[in-house]
Design an enzyme around this catalytic site. Sequence first.
Site, PDB file in Angstrom:
ATOM      1  N   CYS A 337      14.031  11.648 -30.867  1.00 35.06           N
ATOM      2  CA  CYS A 337      12.927  12.605 -30.916  1.00 35.06           C
ATOM      3  C   CYS A 337      13.217  13.888 -31.696  1.00 35.06           C
ATOM      4  O   CYS A 337      12.324  14.452 -32.310  1.00 35.06           O
ATOM      5  CB  CYS A 337      12.428  12.944 -29.517  1.00 35.06           C
ATOM      6  SG  CYS A 337      13.696  12.992 -28.253  1.00 35.06           S
ATOM      7  N   ARG A 366      24.404   5.481 -26.262  1.00 34.46           N
ATOM      8  CA  ARG A 366      24.362   6.055 -24.919  1.00 34.46           C
ATOM      9  C   ARG A 366      25.592   5.594 -24.169  1.00 34.46           C
ATOM     10  O   ARG A 366      25.951   4.417 -24.218  1.00 34.46           O
ATOM     11  CB  ARG A 366      23.111   5.596 -24.166  1.00 34.46           C
ATOM     12  CG  ARG A 366      21.844   6.144 -24.802  1.00 34.46           C
ATOM     13  CD  ARG A 366      20.615   5.798 -23.995  1.00 34.46           C
ATOM     14  NE  ARG A 366      19.430   6.213 -24.738  1.00 34.46           N
ATOM     15  CZ  ARG A 366      18.186   5.946 -24.364  1.00 34.46           C
ATOM     16  NH1 ARG A 366      17.962   5.246 -23.251  1.00 34.46           N
ATOM     17  NH2 ARG A 366      17.177   6.354 -25.080  1.00 34.46           N
ATOM     18  N   GLN A 384      16.227   1.320 -31.345  1.00 29.38           N
ATOM     19  CA  GLN A 384      14.895   1.322 -30.739  1.00 29.38           C
ATOM     20  C   GLN A 384      13.824   1.272 -31.819  1.00 29.38           C
ATOM     21  O   GLN A 384      14.002   1.847 -32.889  1.00 29.38           O
ATOM     22  CB  GLN A 384      14.690   2.608 -29.946  1.00 29.38           C
ATOM     23  CG  GLN A 384      15.607   2.770 -28.768  1.00 29.38           C
ATOM     24  CD  GLN A 384      15.379   4.105 -28.094  1.00 29.38           C
ATOM     25  OE1 GLN A 384      15.500   5.153 -28.716  1.00 29.38           O
ATOM     26  NE2 GLN A 384      15.029   4.070 -26.822  1.00 29.38           N
ATOM     27  N   HIS A 388       7.228   8.748 -32.262  1.00 32.25           N
ATOM     28  CA  HIS A 388       6.748   9.946 -31.581  1.00 32.25           C
ATOM     29  C   HIS A 388       5.414  10.307 -32.171  1.00 32.25           C
ATOM     30  O   HIS A 388       5.269  10.396 -33.391  1.00 32.25           O
ATOM     31  CB  HIS A 388       7.774  11.073 -31.720  1.00 32.25           C
ATOM     32  CG  HIS A 388       9.024  10.759 -30.966  1.00 32.25           C
ATOM     33  ND1 HIS A 388      10.075  10.078 -31.530  1.00 32.25           N
ATOM     34  CD2 HIS A 388       9.354  10.972 -29.672  1.00 32.25           C
ATOM     35  CE1 HIS A 388      11.003   9.901 -30.617  1.00 32.25           C
ATOM     36  NE2 HIS A 388      10.606  10.426 -29.480  1.00 32.25           N
ATOM     37  N   LYS A 467       6.362   8.257 -17.419  1.00 30.67           N
ATOM     38  CA  LYS A 467       6.257   7.169 -18.390  1.00 30.67           C
ATOM     39  C   LYS A 467       5.629   5.923 -17.790  1.00 30.67           C
ATOM     40  O   LYS A 467       5.662   5.697 -16.589  1.00 30.67           O
ATOM     41  CB  LYS A 467       7.638   6.833 -18.954  1.00 30.67           C
ATOM     42  CG  LYS A 467       8.682   6.553 -17.888  1.00 30.67           C
ATOM     43  CD  LYS A 467      10.048   6.279 -18.528  1.00 30.67           C
ATOM     44  CE  LYS A 467      11.045   5.838 -17.467  1.00 30.67           C
ATOM     45  NZ  LYS A 467      12.211   5.174 -18.010  1.00 30.67           N
ATOM     46  N   HIS A 513       6.340   9.834 -26.558  1.00 25.13           N
ATOM     47  CA  HIS A 513       7.490   9.039 -26.996  1.00 25.13           C
ATOM     48  C   HIS A 513       7.116   7.610 -26.632  1.00 25.13           C
ATOM     49  O   HIS A 513       6.618   7.372 -25.535  1.00 25.13           O
ATOM     50  CB  HIS A 513       8.761   9.358 -26.203  1.00 25.13           C
ATOM     51  CG  HIS A 513       9.113  10.806 -26.114  1.00 25.13           C
ATOM     52  ND1 HIS A 513      10.310  11.295 -26.569  1.00 25.13           N
ATOM     53  CD2 HIS A 513       8.447  11.869 -25.590  1.00 25.13           C
ATOM     54  CE1 HIS A 513      10.371  12.595 -26.320  1.00 25.13           C
ATOM     55  NE2 HIS A 513       9.254  12.965 -25.733  1.00 25.13           N
TER      56      HIS A 513
END
Length: 638
Positions: A337, A366, A384, A388, A467, A513
């Site tokens: 982002c 991560r 991914q 955005h 989310k 997102h």
Amino acid sequence: MREINITLPDGSKASYPPGVTVTEAISSWHKEKLKSAIAARINGVSVDLSRPLQNGDALELIDVSSEEGLSILRHSISHVMAQAVQDIFPGAQVAIGPSIESGFYYDFEYGQAFAPEDLEKIETRMKEIVAAKHPFQRRELPREEAMAFFRERGEPYKVELINDLPGDVKTVSLYGQGGYVDLCRGPHISSTGKIKAFKLLNVAGAYWRGDEKNKMLQRIYGTGFATDKALKEYLHLLEEAKKRDHRKLGRELDLFQINEDAGQGLIIFHPRGTVLRNLIEDWEKKEHKKRGYEMVMGPQILKAELWKRSGHFDHYRDNMYFTEVEGQSYGIKPMNCLSHMLIYKSKIRSYRDLPIRYFELGTVHRHEKTGVLHGLMRVRQFTQDDAHILCTPSQLNAEIRAIADFVGYAMKIFGFDYEVELSTRPKDSIGSDEEWEMATAALKEAMRDNGMSYEINEGDGAFYGPKIDFKLKDALNRKWQCATIQCDFTLPERFDLSYIGEDGEKHRPVMLHRVILGAIERFMGVLIEHYAGAFPLWLAPVQAVLLTVTDKFIPYGEEVLGRIADAGIRVEKDFRNEKLGYKIREAQLQKIPYMLVIGDREMESGQISPRQRDGQNLGAVGVEAFTSLVREKCARFE
RNA sequence: GCCGAUGUAGCUCAGCCGGUAGAGCAACUGAUUCGUAAUCAGUAGGUCCGCGGUUCGAUUCCGCGCAUCGGCUCCA
């Protein structure tokens, strides 16, 4: 004494003497129904078959063939298991033992670890308990007495459970069978003799009450069914599922590896895996372009200062890797982002520009705890299909709905069913209550408008916003989150994003997102298991393989190979000096959609004989007829 | 990270009570020239996960580490 009136399961009324039990009432109605009845419902409340009826009660039966019936049966088996464990391992303390989707478990605390071999001993003891046909007996005790009872029996977990019950609970129910007594709401089967088929599956650690600060207990998983046949079928299903395991297929189909020397949770894609991944990514680029997304690319590392500003440093640091460049601390991106916000900020935006949709196939890192890594599903570096969306508050609803439609479309293309969850504010989060409420409401409204049904997953949102999660299942029915839509009012605030409105004033945009497939790696893992490695034609890394009957046909084979490859089809050759049957077997195991046989007949007529993966022979066809068939079948996806 | 199990040839797996290892498939070589799921024969292939310890001697016993698997917790 006056008789009492009961409404039977078929709606008819009958009179019985006072104190009549469910079993007695059913015996005089349809005795055979008792054979497969596990429990009953009186006025909608689940009860044991031994429960006495009251005047005016409406009675229903819970059959073992129903979901609830099976769950009650499994719960009863878990009590039998607990009894067996305590018989064999005196001093083992019981914690909780519910039925779950595919069986049941029970958690124990015991001085030493249960070995897999112990499961057999426990099963043997369970069979004895079943053979003894102990009745399940319910009794109710005031909570204080129940606590004293379990304290005396050396069951501190039960004492804690009772202690933590809400204050208005005055009495609790206990269930006993063959000397074993457990705290339990019930209902249960009438006798251990009703248990026909069960199997203990594995031992695992589990924290007391699911909190890692608590003591780790030993959990024994098992399953049970109404019949031996159903149990065998389930065990067979488990075996079949293991064959679909993407880690196994990944090796067999030569798609990828995870190398011990390279590092945990890091995927190394082989040529065929890379073809598959590129096909998925190409599809994504095309579909995003169609929907008004612009592709962007951000750097892999950004200054730590920037991660502090976004809140990642305070709320996500444990999952991040950091590195130092010329004395400056940099964070390796765990999300995409930040760059996207910087792109937005690169010039003044007008309301006329919105919505802006930035799409990036963004590779992130991560730090995941060692124990959670799992093939392609849970890794430390992944890409991914991230985007955005920056929009005005009034555009939010339409944007969320469009994304949900996009997800639905993608799932249809790849052939998946999915479950939807709404995850709300977690404890560790940023932003005001008001912002969270607006964001949560926006997601809910969009789902309502799209007619979507969903479950609520309390406290599981991202640190910056709530989310919508879309979950897919793997071969073993384990759920994996893939798509997600996250509504965020706080990062635009922190980065002071703005647009000029119709009124000429500065306004704050909202940010969404979202990912559609989620992590490409994970999605591929689920995809491999979903298709058991037999990818549909458009995704197959190798779509066709040319097989010569003997060496004699190699020159013709080479010519055909060129023509098929020129038509844009992913074709390989197997011109080895092996029998045709051997080559077919190998291609079959590689799950290649088409095997193209070349022998005398084909060479003479200038044709090929395609054999489909399902074993069907298409007979001799011209090369162009074949290539156009393949192209036609792939057209709607590419 | 935590609990438990596991780690032997490219793959799947044997290997008793401690005496430096085997099978099938794959690979390679040769023969065979074959029509829709395994042709035959031969050859080669191992730091028995790594590092220490015990022992005359460790794949085997012990300790530590690494990795994998099943869960828990956490997440795309």
